[in-house]
Motif scaffolding. Structure first.
Motif, PDB file in Angstrom:
ATOM      1  N   ALA A  94      72.814 -38.005  -8.973  1.00 32.94           N
ATOM      2  CA  ALA A  94      72.258 -37.430  -7.742  1.00 32.94           C
ATOM      3  C   ALA A  94      70.936 -38.101  -7.388  1.00 32.94           C
ATOM      4  N   LEU A  95      70.143 -38.446  -8.393  1.00 33.58           N
ATOM      5  CA  LEU A  95      68.882 -39.131  -8.137  1.00 33.58           C
ATOM      6  C   LEU A  95      69.144 -40.456  -7.421  1.00 33.58           C
ATOM      7  N   GLY A  96      70.041 -41.262  -7.949  1.00 33.41           N
ATOM      8  CA  GLY A  96      70.353 -42.537  -7.321  1.00 33.41           C
ATOM      9  C   GLY A  96      70.963 -42.376  -5.940  1.00 33.41           C
ATOM     10  N   SER A  97      71.890 -41.444  -5.790  1.00 31.48           N
ATOM     11  CA  SER A  97      72.523 -41.213  -4.490  1.00 31.48           C
ATOM     12  C   SER A  97      71.506 -40.771  -3.452  1.00 31.48           C
ATOM     13  N   CYS A  98      70.585 -39.917  -3.852  1.00 34.27           N
ATOM     14  CA  CYS A  98      69.551 -39.442  -2.939  1.00 34.27           C
ATOM     15  C   CYS A  98      68.638 -40.592  -2.527  1.00 34.27           C
ATOM     16  N   MET A  99      68.245 -41.407  -3.503  1.00 35.58           N
ATOM     17  CA  MET A  99      67.382 -42.545  -3.186  1.00 35.58           C
ATOM     18  C   MET A  99      68.049 -43.470  -2.166  1.00 35.58           C
ATOM     19  N   LEU A 100      69.321 -43.773  -2.384  1.00 38.61           N
ATOM     20  CA  LEU A 100      70.039 -44.653  -1.452  1.00 38.61           C
ATOM     21  C   LEU A 100      70.210 -44.012  -0.082  1.00 38.61           C
ATOM     22  N   THR A 101      70.456 -42.722  -0.048  1.00 34.18           N
ATOM     23  CA  THR A 101      70.634 -42.022   1.222  1.00 34.18           C
ATOM     24  C   THR A 101      69.353 -42.046   2.043  1.00 34.18           C
ATOM     25  N   ILE A 102      68.235 -41.719   1.425  1.00 34.24           N
ATOM     26  CA  ILE A 102      66.955 -41.701   2.153  1.00 34.24           C
ATOM     27  C   ILE A 102      66.567 -43.117   2.565  1.00 34.24           C
ATOM     28  N   MET A 103      66.822 -44.095   1.690  1.00 33.85           N
ATOM     29  CA  MET A 103      66.604 -45.492   2.077  1.00 33.85           C
ATOM     30  C   MET A 103      67.475 -45.852   3.274  1.00 33.85           C
ATOM     31  N   GLY A 104      68.720 -45.386   3.265  1.00 35.36           N
ATOM     32  CA  GLY A 104      69.637 -45.666   4.364  1.00 35.36           C
ATOM     33  C   GLY A 104      69.134 -45.122   5.688  1.00 35.36           C
ATOM     34  N   ILE A 105      68.533 -43.934   5.650  1.00 35.98           N
ATOM     35  CA  ILE A 105      67.962 -43.354   6.872  1.00 35.98           C
ATOM     36  C   ILE A 105      66.844 -44.242   7.399  1.00 35.98           C
ATOM     37  N   LYS A 106      65.936 -44.632   6.503  1.00 35.42           N
ATOM     38  CA  LYS A 106      64.819 -45.504   6.911  1.00 35.42           C
ATOM     39  C   LYS A 106      65.335 -46.855   7.386  1.00 35.42           C
ATOM     40  N   ALA A 107      66.309 -47.404   6.673  1.00 36.47           N
ATOM     41  CA  ALA A 107      66.859 -48.713   7.042  1.00 36.47           C
ATOM     42  C   ALA A 107      67.500 -48.648   8.425  1.00 36.47           C
TER      43      ALA A 107
END
Length: 134
Positions: A48-61
């Motif tokens: 969940a930590l990794g998935s959350c990091m990628l998701t929030i990065m995806g929003i910013k990206a």
């Protein structure tokens, strides 16, 4: 409600996401009397930590019109005993070689990952070691 979880016997559970009706199963790990044939509950915390990091990065990206498709994260969970708990999580990002980012974009994406809700929800005694391989 978010989910409904049923004990299926033999140290396994089945969780249903109530909005989508998607299901995931868990199993106890080998070192805790399980068969390790599915994610363990503590694996899901680390994942969940990794998935959350990628998701929030995806929003910013997306806001920056950057395509992160193909970014991969490797997760390594470290357990401690007495009491048995997660002691740390290693998160290693691998960015595609064709992804061209300037230093400002890298800083924005890195900060997004490090401040995702799961990262901020994990107890401070759990080490989060994050590496960005740009």
């Amino acid at each position: 409600m978010t989910s409904s979880i049923v004990y299926k016997g033999e140290l396994r559970t089945e969780a249903e996401h109530l909005h989508s009706h998607r299901k995931i199963e868990t199993d106890a790990p080998l070192d805790n009397q399980g068969k390790a044939e599915r994610f363990s509950p503590s694996d899901l915390v680390a994942t969940a930590l990794g998935s959350c990091m990628l998701t929030i990065m995806g929003i910013k990206a997306r806001d920056m019109q950057v395509d992160l498709e193909g970014v991969q994260i490797d997760i390594q969970k470290h357990m401690k005993s007495e009491p048995r708990r997660i002691g740390g999580v290693d998160v290693t990002f691998h960015f595609p070689s064709n992804l061209q980012l300037d230093e400002k974009q890298k800083t924005i994406l890195k900060n997004a990952a490090l401040t995702c809700p799961v990262a901020k929800s994990i107890h401070p005694e759990i080490e989060q070691n994050v590496v960005f391989n740009w």
